[in-house]
Write a protein that holds these residues in place. Structure first.
Motif, PDB file in Angstrom:
ATOM      1  N   SER A 121       0.859  -0.918   0.278  1.00 40.71           N
ATOM      2  CA  SER A 121      -0.064  -0.591  -0.013  1.00 40.71           C
ATOM      3  C   SER A 121       0.603   1.366  -0.183  1.00 40.71           C
ATOM      4  O   SER A 121       0.432   2.014  -0.577  1.00 40.71           O
ATOM      5  N   GLY A 122       1.686   0.941   0.707  1.00 40.22           N
ATOM      6  CA  GLY A 122       3.039   2.264   0.860  1.00 40.22           C
ATOM      7  C   GLY A 122       3.510   2.759  -0.625  1.00 40.22           C
ATOM      8  O   GLY A 122       3.318   3.793  -1.501  1.00 40.22           O
ATOM      9  N   GLN A 123       4.135   1.860  -1.302  1.00 40.44           N
ATOM     10  CA  GLN A 123       4.740   1.657  -2.895  1.00 40.44           C
ATOM     11  C   GLN A 123       3.502   2.479  -3.415  1.00 40.44           C
ATOM     12  O   GLN A 123       2.968   3.617  -4.458  1.00 40.44           O
ATOM     13  N   LEU A 124       1.881   1.905  -3.802  1.00 40.71           N
ATOM     14  CA  LEU A 124       1.408   1.697  -4.740  1.00 40.71           C
ATOM     15  C   LEU A 124       0.269   3.097  -4.357  1.00 40.71           C
ATOM     16  O   LEU A 124       0.298   4.452  -4.611  1.00 40.71           O
ATOM     17  N   SER A 125       0.707   4.209  -2.661  1.00 38.35           N
ATOM     18  CA  SER A 125       0.165   5.099  -2.676  1.00 38.35           C
ATOM     19  C   SER A 125       1.189   6.186  -3.240  1.00 38.35           C
ATOM     20  O   SER A 125       0.626   7.367  -3.732  1.00 38.35           O
ATOM     21  N   ALA A 126       1.936   6.303  -2.893  1.00 32.37           N
ATOM     22  CA  ALA A 126       3.077   6.658  -3.749  1.00 32.37           C
ATOM     23  C   ALA A 126       3.216   7.057  -5.471  1.00 32.37           C
ATOM     24  O   ALA A 126       2.939   8.008  -6.416  1.00 32.37           O
ATOM     25  N   PHE A 127       2.555   5.836  -5.817  1.00 33.52           N
ATOM     26  CA  PHE A 127       2.447   6.242  -7.047  1.00 33.52           C
ATOM     27  C   PHE A 127       1.528   6.488  -7.853  1.00 33.52           C
ATOM     28  O   PHE A 127       1.248   7.188  -8.553  1.00 33.52           O
ATOM     29  N   TYR A 128       0.518   6.495  -6.953  1.00 36.02           N
ATOM     30  CA  TYR A 128      -1.136   6.712  -7.134  1.00 36.02           C
ATOM     31  C   TYR A 128      -1.411   8.444  -7.181  1.00 36.02           C
ATOM     32  O   TYR A 128      -1.801   9.493  -7.631  1.00 36.02           O
ATOM     33  N   LEU A 129      -0.751   8.079  -6.119  1.00 33.18           N
ATOM     34  CA  LEU A 129      -0.758  10.161  -5.471  1.00 33.18           C
ATOM     35  C   LEU A 129       0.014  10.619  -6.701  1.00 33.18           C
ATOM     36  O   LEU A 129      -0.291  12.042  -7.158  1.00 33.18           O
ATOM     37  N   PHE A 130       0.889  10.209  -7.431  1.00 37.19           N
ATOM     38  CA  PHE A 130       2.114  11.071  -8.146  1.00 37.19           C
ATOM     39  C   PHE A 130       1.139  10.558 -10.101  1.00 37.19           C
ATOM     40  O   PHE A 130       1.255  12.327  -9.740  1.00 37.19           O
ATOM     41  N   LEU A 230      -5.910   5.247  -4.468  1.00 42.61           N
ATOM     42  CA  LEU A 230      -5.501   6.541  -4.149  1.00 42.61           C
ATOM     43  C   LEU A 230      -5.920   6.482  -2.661  1.00 42.61           C
ATOM     44  O   LEU A 230      -5.321   6.026  -1.690  1.00 42.61           O
ATOM     45  N   LEU A 231      -7.840   6.726  -2.590  1.00 43.94           N
ATOM     46  CA  LEU A 231      -8.434   6.253  -0.842  1.00 43.94           C
ATOM     47  C   LEU A 231      -8.607   4.521  -0.475  1.00 43.94           C
ATOM     48  O   LEU A 231      -7.990   5.000   0.201  1.00 43.94           O
ATOM     49  N   PHE A 232      -8.233   4.097  -1.462  1.00 42.37           N
ATOM     50  CA  PHE A 232      -7.962   2.380  -0.485  1.00 42.37           C
ATOM     51  C   PHE A 232      -7.308   2.830   0.024  1.00 42.37           C
ATOM     52  O   PHE A 232      -6.842   2.201   1.156  1.00 42.37           O
ATOM     53  N   HIS A 233      -6.229   2.821  -0.577  1.00 41.59           N
ATOM     54  CA  HIS A 233      -4.330   2.488  -0.074  1.00 41.59           C
ATOM     55  C   HIS A 233      -4.436   3.314   1.289  1.00 41.59           C
ATOM     56  O   HIS A 233      -3.391   2.963   2.498  1.00 41.59           O
ATOM     57  N   MET A 234      -4.549   4.893   0.958  1.00 44.74           N
ATOM     58  CA  MET A 234      -4.371   4.960   2.483  1.00 44.74           C
ATOM     59  C   MET A 234      -4.979   4.656   3.202  1.00 44.74           C
ATOM     60  O   MET A 234      -4.835   5.375   4.602  1.00 44.74           O
ATOM     61  N   SER A 235      -6.032   4.621   3.094  1.00 42.28           N
ATOM     62  CA  SER A 235      -7.544   3.615   3.976  1.00 42.28           C
ATOM     63  C   SER A 235      -6.716   2.540   5.069  1.00 42.28           C
ATOM     64  O   SER A 235      -7.038   2.344   5.444  1.00 42.28           O
TER      65      SER A 235
END
Length: 369
Positions: A121-130, A230-235
Motif C-alpha cells: 500500500s505504501g508503494q502504490l499510494s506514492a505511485f497513485y498520488l503522483f 489512492l483512497l483505498f491504499h491510504m485508508s
C-alpha cells in the motif's frame, strides 16, 4: 511483498541473495551506462533512444504569429524508452522502500502479514498520488474535462503533446517494473497470481489504448481509477496504524461503485456512440485509424469484462468483511454472559462459601432453615 532481513554475512557474488540485496545498485549502474552514453558522439545516438521521447513532429499554429508546437506519435522505438524508465521505476521503488517504508516498519513492529500489505500500500499510494496529480494537470492543460466531445472528436489522435506521451511511457515503465519486483521483494507464492493479474490488466489496457490512439479516453479513465485506488491504499495505511479508523473504507466503497459506473458510461459514450458516428471510419494502419466495428466491440468488451471482474472482486471482499464482522460480534456476545456469571459467582462465593472463608448470605439462610 516479503520481508528482507539484513544480515552481516555477505552472500556470494551473483547469487540470488546478492542480486536481491543489491538490485537497486545494479540497476542504477545500468541506467548510468545510458546516461554516460550521452557524453560521447559515438554512443549518443544510441543512448538518446532510451532516454528521450522519440517521434517528434513540429506543427506551426495558424494565426498572426506562427509559433511552432512539438507533438509526438508512437512507434517501435518507444520500447527502448519504456525500458529505461522501467529501470528508473525500480530505483525509485527501492528509495521509497528503504528510506520511508522500512523506517516506519521498524517503529511500528508489524507482523509479517501486515508488513507485506503495508509495503504494497505504501508503494502504490506514492505511485497513485503522483500519477493522479500528473494526469489531472494534463487534463486541465488540454481542456479535456471542459470539452468531453474532444475524447472522440478528431480521431485518430495520433499526435500527443510531450506531457501526455511521457505520461504513458512512465505508466508502461512502472507496471513493467512490477514484474521483476516480484522477485526482488521475495513475494510469497500465494500472492504472485493476484499481483500478476492486476499487472497484466494494467499493461493490456494502457498499451492497448496507447497503440489504438485512444490516449485521451485512457487518460481520463486512469486518473479516475487512480484517485479511487489512492483512497483505498491510504485508508489501509491508516487502518494499520489504528485499527479503529475504518471510515475511509466506507467512502472508498461508495466511490468504487461510482467509478465503475462512470467508467462504463464514458467508454460507451466515446467508443460506442462517439466513434461510431464519426465521419472518419475505416482501418488504416499508416494513419493510425482503427475506427472499425470489430475494434470498437473488442475495446468495449475488454472494458466491460474488466469492470465486471473488479465488481465481482469488490462484492466478495465486502461479503468477507461482513462475515468476519458478524463472527466477531457473535464471539463478543457469547463472552459477555460468561464474564458476568463469573463475577456473580466471585461475589457470592462458590457453593455458598465466600473467598474469605465466611458463609455467604445464601448459605446462612439455608442453615437457619
Amino acid at each position: 511483498m516479503g520481508i528482507r532481513k539484513k544480515t552481516t554475512k555477505t552472500p556470494p557474488v551473483l547469487s540470488h541473495e546478492f542480486v536481491i540485496q543489491n538490485h537497486a545498485d545494479i540497476v542504477s549502474c545500468v541506467a548510468m551506462v545510458f546516461l554516460l552514453g550521452l557524453m560521447f558522439e559515438v554512443t549518443s545516438k544510441f543512448a538518446v533512444l532510451f532516454i528521450t521521447v522519440q517521434y517528434n513532429v513540429t506543427i506551426s499554429t495558424s494565426g498572426p504569429e506562427e509559433t511552432p508546437l512539438n507533438h509526438f506519435h508512437h512507434g517501435i522505438k518507444d520500447l527502448a524508452t519504456t525500458f529505461f524508465y522501467m529501470l528508473v521505476a525500480i530505483i525509485m521503488h527501492a528509495i521509497i522502500q528503504e528510506y520511508v517504508l522500512d523506517k516506519i516498519n521498524r517503529k511500528k513492529h508489524f507482523s509479517k502479514t501486515k508488513h507485506s500489505k503495508f509495503n504494497e500500500s505504501g508503494q502504490l499510494s506514492a505511485f497513485y498520488l503522483f500519477s493522479s496529480g500528473w494526469g489531472a494537470s494534463i487534463l486541465m492543460s488540454e481542456n479535456l474535462l471542459s470539452n468531453p466531445v474532444s475524447l472522440w472528436e478528431g480521431y485518430p489522435h495520433t499526435l500527443m503533446p510531450f506531457q501526455m506521451k511521457f505520461y504513458f511511457i512512465c505508466q508502461l515503465g512502472y507496471w513493467l517494473h512490477a514484474l521483476p519486483e516480484l522477485y526482488f521483494q521475495k513475494t510469497k507464492k500465494e500472492d504472485i497470481p493476484r499481483q500478476l493479474v492486476y499487472i497484466f490488466l494494467y499493461l493490456v489496457h494502457i498499451a492497448g489504448a496507447y497503440i489504438l490512439n485512444l490516449n485521451r479516453l485512457a487518460l481520463v479513465l486512469l486518473v479516475l481509477h487512480y484517485v479511487v485506488e489512492l483512497l483505498f491504499h491510504m485508508s489501509r495505511l491508516v487502518y494499520f496504524s489504528n485499527e479503529t479508523r475504518q471510515s475511509g473504507f466506507t467512502l472508498w466503497a461508495v466511490l468504487f461503485v461510482l467509478c465503475r459506473l462512470l467508467t462504463l458510461s464514458l467508454s460507451v459514450l466515446t467508443v460506442g456512440f462517439g466513434l461510431a458516428t464519426s465521419e472518419n471510419q475505416g482501418f488504416d494502419l499508416s494513419e493510425g485509424n482503427f475506427n472499425v466495428i470489430f475494434v470498437r466491440i473488442t475495446v468495449l468488451a475488454a472494458i466491460c469484462l474488466t469492470q465486471a471482474f473488479m465488481m465481482w472482486k469488490f462484492i466478495n471482499f465486502q461479503l468477507r468483511r461482513w462475515r468476519e464482522h458478524g463472527l466477531t460480534q457473535n464471539l463478543k456476545k457469547k463472552q459477555v454472559p460468561a464474564k458476568s456469571k463469573s463475577k456473580k459467582d466471585k461475589a457470592n462465593g462458590v457453593n455458598g462459601v465466600n473467598t474469605n472463608g465466611a458463609d455467604s448470605p445464601r448459605a446462612k439462610k439455608e442453615k437457619s432453615s
